[in-house]
Each structure stands twice: as structure tokens, then as C-alpha cells.
Design a protein around this motif. Structure first.
Motif, PDB file in Angstrom:
ATOM      1  N   ASP A 115       0.574   1.075  -4.573  1.00  0.00           N
ATOM      2  CA  ASP A 115       1.586   0.542  -3.659  1.00  0.00           C
ATOM      3  C   ASP A 115       1.045  -0.738  -3.036  1.00  0.00           C
ATOM      4  O   ASP A 115       0.203  -0.703  -2.130  1.00  0.00           O
TER       5      ASP A 115
ATOM      6  N   ALA B 229       1.681  -1.193   0.801  1.00  0.00           N
ATOM      7  CA  ALA B 229       0.775  -0.368   1.606  1.00  0.00           C
ATOM      8  C   ALA B 229      -0.644  -0.928   1.581  1.00  0.00           C
ATOM      9  O   ALA B 229      -1.351  -0.887   2.586  1.00  0.00           O
TER      10      ALA B 229
ATOM     11  N   ASP C 200      -0.732   1.775   5.208  1.00  0.00           N
ATOM     12  CA  ASP C 200       0.151   2.867   4.798  1.00  0.00           C
ATOM     13  C   ASP C 200       1.084   3.248   5.949  1.00  0.00           C
ATOM     14  O   ASP C 200       0.650   3.822   6.953  1.00  0.00           O
TER      15      ASP C 200
ATOM     16  N   SER D 165       4.473  -2.625   7.300  1.00  0.00           N
ATOM     17  CA  SER D 165       4.884  -2.169   5.967  1.00  0.00           C
ATOM     18  C   SER D 165       6.282  -1.562   6.003  1.00  0.00           C
ATOM     19  O   SER D 165       7.085  -1.771   5.096  1.00  0.00           O
TER      20      SER D 165
END
Length: 72
Positions: A35, A38, A43, A48
Motif C-alpha cells: 500500500d 500507507a 497506516d 492517508s
């Protein structure tokens, strides 16, 4: 046909850019379990989540522009 304003053109370009980023990110998630958003912003941090929200809003915006044309 009405000429598009400069602001509208910039909004279209921003929306398409965000859709490209989102599409590439989901492709990376599917193919490499990676990702990028992220990785760059953390995260599920506020930043994000903002990127994810903007990508989603861009998809709605682009769909609202193209669906009426496709229905003709």
C-alpha cells in the motif's frame, strides 16, 4: 458547445490524477500486497485517510461527469 473554464479544467485534471494514484495503489495492493499511500503517509493516519477520501470523491466526480454522456 460551451467552453470549459480554467478552474473546471484544473478540477478535472486533479480528479483524474487522484484516480490514477488510487488505481495504481490498488493495483500494487492486489499484485504486491504493498500500500503506497500507507507507506508514504502512515497506516490510516489522518493524512492517508484524506488521500483515500479524495480518491473516492474524485471517482464520484468523474462518474458524475461521464455517466450522463454514456446514457445518451
Amino acid at each position: 458547445m460551451a467552453k470549459k473554464s480554467s478552474t473546471s479544467g484544473m478540477l478535472d485534471m486533479a480528479a483524474m490524477t487522484l484516480l490514477l494514484v488510487g488505481g495504481l495503489n490498488w493495483g500494487l495492493v492486489a499484485l504486491a500486497n504493498f500500500d503506497l499511500v500507507a507507506t508514504l503517509f502512515g497506516d490510516m493516519t489522518t493524512l492517508s485517510r484524506l488521500v483515500y477520501a479524495l480518491v473516492g470523491a474524485s471517482a464520484v466526480y468523474i462518474a458524475s461527469m461521464w455517466l450522463p454522456k454514456m446514457m445518451k
